[in-house]
Design an enzyme around this catalytic site. Structure first.
Site, PDB file in Angstrom:
ATOM      1  N   HIS A  67       0.830  -1.205   0.000  1.00  0.00           N
ATOM      2  CA  HIS A  67       0.000   0.000   0.000  1.00  0.00           C
ATOM      3  C   HIS A  67       0.866   1.257   0.000  1.00  0.00           C
ATOM      4  O   HIS A  67       1.984   1.253   0.518  1.00  0.00           O
ATOM      5  CB  HIS A  67      -0.935   0.006   1.211  1.00  0.00           C
ATOM      6  N   HIS A  70       2.849   2.595   2.856  1.00  0.00           N
ATOM      7  CA  HIS A  70       3.991   1.783   3.287  1.00  0.00           C
ATOM      8  C   HIS A  70       5.122   1.746   2.260  1.00  0.00           C
ATOM      9  O   HIS A  70       6.255   1.412   2.613  1.00  0.00           O
ATOM     10  CB  HIS A  70       3.537   0.359   3.615  1.00  0.00           C
ATOM     11  N   ASP A 154       0.236  -4.115   8.642  1.00  0.00           N
ATOM     12  CA  ASP A 154      -1.232  -4.006   8.634  1.00  0.00           C
ATOM     13  C   ASP A 154      -1.800  -5.412   8.491  1.00  0.00           C
ATOM     14  O   ASP A 154      -1.381  -6.162   7.609  1.00  0.00           O
ATOM     15  CB  ASP A 154      -1.699  -3.133   7.465  1.00  0.00           C
ATOM     16  N   ASP A 186      -0.420  -3.107  14.745  1.00  0.00           N
ATOM     17  CA  ASP A 186      -1.304  -2.183  14.033  1.00  0.00           C
ATOM     18  C   ASP A 186      -2.480  -1.760  14.923  1.00  0.00           C
ATOM     19  O   ASP A 186      -3.200  -2.598  15.451  1.00  0.00           O
ATOM     20  CB  ASP A 186      -1.801  -2.905  12.772  1.00  0.00           C
ATOM     21  N   ASN A 225      -5.921  -2.107  -3.769  1.00  0.00           N
ATOM     22  CA  ASN A 225      -6.736  -3.140  -3.117  1.00  0.00           C
ATOM     23  C   ASN A 225      -7.005  -4.270  -4.109  1.00  0.00           C
ATOM     24  O   ASN A 225      -8.097  -4.421  -4.654  1.00  0.00           O
ATOM     25  CB  ASN A 225      -8.040  -2.521  -2.606  1.00  0.00           C
ATOM     26  N   HIS A 355     -17.940  -2.378   1.634  1.00  0.00           N
ATOM     27  CA  HIS A 355     -16.531  -2.234   2.011  1.00  0.00           C
ATOM     28  C   HIS A 355     -16.323  -2.845   3.385  1.00  0.00           C
ATOM     29  O   HIS A 355     -17.183  -2.732   4.267  1.00  0.00           O
ATOM     30  CB  HIS A 355     -16.129  -0.754   2.048  1.00  0.00           C
ATOM     31  N   VAL A 356     -15.203  -3.534   3.555  1.00  0.00           N
ATOM     32  CA  VAL A 356     -14.786  -3.970   4.887  1.00  0.00           C
ATOM     33  C   VAL A 356     -13.346  -3.522   5.105  1.00  0.00           C
ATOM     34  O   VAL A 356     -12.583  -3.339   4.158  1.00  0.00           O
ATOM     35  CB  VAL A 356     -14.892  -5.507   5.091  1.00  0.00           C
ATOM     36  N   HIS A 359      -8.066  -4.060   8.579  1.00  0.00           N
ATOM     37  CA  HIS A 359      -7.325  -3.989   9.836  1.00  0.00           C
ATOM     38  C   HIS A 359      -8.056  -4.731  10.948  1.00  0.00           C
ATOM     39  O   HIS A 359      -9.288  -4.776  11.001  1.00  0.00           O
ATOM     40  CB  HIS A 359      -7.129  -2.527  10.247  1.00  0.00           C
ATOM     41  N   HIS A 381       0.935   2.556  14.078  1.00  0.00           N
ATOM     42  CA  HIS A 381      -0.025   2.739  12.983  1.00  0.00           C
ATOM     43  C   HIS A 381      -1.381   3.228  13.484  1.00  0.00           C
ATOM     44  O   HIS A 381      -2.370   2.493  13.448  1.00  0.00           O
ATOM     45  CB  HIS A 381      -0.231   1.431  12.201  1.00  0.00           C
ATOM     46  N   ASP A 434       5.986  19.061  -3.378  1.00  0.00           N
ATOM     47  CA  ASP A 434       5.216  20.013  -4.190  1.00  0.00           C
ATOM     48  C   ASP A 434       5.833  20.027  -5.583  1.00  0.00           C
ATOM     49  O   ASP A 434       6.895  20.610  -5.789  1.00  0.00           O
ATOM     50  CB  ASP A 434       5.283  21.399  -3.543  1.00  0.00           C
TER      51      ASP A 434
END
Length: 546
Positions: A67, A70, A154, A186, A225, A355-356, A359, A381, A434
């Site tokens: 992810h 990370h 995670d 986590d 995901n 959605h689930v 974590h 975390h 930036d």
């Protein structure tokens, strides 16, 4: 020593240093996305000045999963400290794509497998299979000369994972029996009671939404995901829909995961965006980014009719398969409102079970503590309240209260085989990216941007005779973002009079220092404008000389 450089007191930009003697191993290198008031900022990464100062001691980076929070700052880290990176197969693929995107040509990636142990300097590092919302996620353990340290990454306990590979609970139990000095776990869902639902429960919600949809389906989720994307593709196959993938990160991740065997896509199912019009609306699924309401992401562009490939039509079903990250709620709500105005049917929210979380909730966190039975515990975390709740859970599970160490980024946790305590600090914080600039925009610049956004700017231009304070031309007053000059002529005329009076006093007093003249102009105009408007625009006096 354990030194968190990111991920404590916040969600995102995870990075932790584990150091024994002159050997440093970095755990993860993540990023965070900017808050709404960080105008112009693209990304936020950890302050890695400690690693740059000690680059000769850094031996490796080990990654828990793929992810962005990370791996997102890894390119910036490797640009400064070129050391080997250890990660599992899918994570290596995602990292390689990131490094090429950031034009990092010199790097060393070591692919590891779950169950492997690798010797890195004075520490032996092991990789344990865990479940999360992306395949190939790992917990890590470090066998150091003073004891074993476990970092969960995670995780959650998913008994029916999408890929069928369950978490290696036995390895955690084995480590616990042998004795663990420190557990870092986590804390994202530490406030949530019970257990986190299995990722496969989303598949049931997808099937219900697909069955009810009469037209096109547009599904937005995190590009990383992979498990969620797999379920969307499985459901599309079941309902005989073709799939188009939109969004640079989504396209890249789908391609990488497919090539590496972590995503199964039936032959002929994927179509290009320009082929969408060849199929009836009820035979199309569009996978896109933008589940967090990001202004430039695919779904957000569709919601304002600014997408080059897709125009929202009445009858479209939009599925937002994610919950808003704290701070993104406004952007998500705005996107949903815009989609509804265009006639789309929007499926979102926890009650839809679309959605689930990836974590662990409280009961799973307790199980981990019971398996590991650590002597010391550092919750990681999560925001501070999450860390506190997780610390309380550890005490409930038998960890001594003074052995639960809660800190923030930059805190040094020092351990021997008999003791653990908080000692000094190192530099840690946020570095803003930036455009091509990394770290050249600091808090002062951000504060200026906030003031400009909220109050606007007034520029005062004047020309003085060389070597004197005699006014040759001006003062001219320009307003940007403060008031509309044509509707505020009296205010601007009075402001002009106040500035002229200041300049006359300076000339009478023979004041020649530009800094003094600018300061007096700024102070006088600032007081006047505040009296009249109760606003404090940024005032920029500009002096030219002839």
């Amino acid at each position: 020593m354990i030194i968190p450089l990111g991920g404590l007191g916040e969600v995102g930009k995870n990075m932790t240093v584990i150091q024994y003697g002159d050997d440093i191993i970095v755990i993860d290198a993540g990023l965070a996305f900017p808050d709404d008031d960080m105008f112009g900022i693209d990304l936020v990464i950890p302050d890695i000045s400690y690693l740059i100062e000690n680059r000769d001691k850094v031996r490796a980076v080990v990654i828990t999963h793929g992810h962005e929070d990370h791996i997102g700052s890894l390119a910036y880290l490797l640009n400064e400290v070129n050391v080997p990176v250890y990660a599992t197969k899918l994570v290596c693929g995602l990292i390689e794509g990131k490094l090429k995107e950031n034009h990092i040509s010199r790097y060393t990636l070591h692919e590891v497998h779950h169950g492997d142990e690798v010797q890195i300097a004075s520490m032996r590092v092991g990789f344990i299979h865990t479940n999360h919302s992306i395949p190939d996620s790992s917990a890590l353990y470090f066998k150091t000369p003073v004891g074993t340290v476990v970092h969960t990454g995670d995780w959650k306990m998913d008994l029916t994972p999408v890929d069928g590979l369950q978490m290696d609970i036995h390895k955690f139990a084995e480590l616990g029996k042998r004795g663990v000095l420190l557990l870092m776990s986590d804390s994202t869902n530490a406030e949530r009671p019970g257990y986190t639902e299995s990722e496969t429960t989303v598949g049931d919600a997808f099937r219900k939404a697909f069955r009810e949809a009469k037209g096109r389906i547009i599904l937005a989720t995190f590009a990383s995901n992979i498990s969620r994307i797999q379920q969307a593709i499985n459901t599309a196959a079941q309902f005989k829909r073709k799939v188009t993938v939109l969004g640079r990160s989504m396209v890249n991740n789908v391609q990488i995961a497919t090539e590496l065997g972590y995503l199964e896509v039936p032959q002929g199912m994927l179509i290009e965006p320009d082929e969408l019009n060849r199929y009836p609306a009820d035979q199309v699924l569009i996978l896109t980014t933008g589940s967090q309401g990001e202004p430039m992401a695919g779904l957000s562009r569709m919601a304002v009719n600014n997408h080059r490939s897709v125009t929202i039509m009445p009858g479209d079903t939009v599925i937002i398969s994610a919950t808003p990250i704290p701070g993104n709620e406004t952007g998500v709500s705005r996107t949903i409102d815009n989609l509804l105005k265009l006639g789309a049917n929007v499926v979102a929210g926890r009650d839809k079970k679309i959605h689930v979380s990836g974590h662990a909730s409280q009961e799973e966190l307790k199980i981990m503590l019971e398996l590991i039975k650590p002597k010391y515990f550092i919750p990681v975390h999560g925001e501070y309240r999450m860390l506190r709740v997780h610390g309380d859970l550890a005490v409930m599970m038998g960890v001594e209260k003074d052995h639960v160490l809660i800190g923030d980024n930059g805190q040094i946790f020092e351990f021997t085989n008999r003791s653990g305590r908080k000692t000094g600090r190192v530099n840690a914080g946020r570095v803003f990216v930036d455009g091509l600039g990394v770290g050249d925009v600091g808090n002062i610049v951000i504060r200026d941007r906030q003031q400009l956004a909220m109050e606007g700017m007034v520029v005062v231009v004047m020309t003085l005779a060389k070597g004197t304070s005699h006014v040759v031309a001006g003062p001219d007053i320009v307003s940007r973002g403060f008031v509309y000059v044509r509707d505020s002529e009296m205010l601007m005329d009075e402001a002009h009079g106040r500035v002229t009076a200041v300049l006359e006093r300076c000339e009478a007093g023979n004041i020649k220092e530009w800094s003094t003249i600018k300061s007096q102009v700024r102070d006088t105009l600032s007081r006047y404008l505040y009296e009249k408007t109760r606003r404090r625009p940024m005032i920029l006096p500009i002096i030219m000389e002839v």
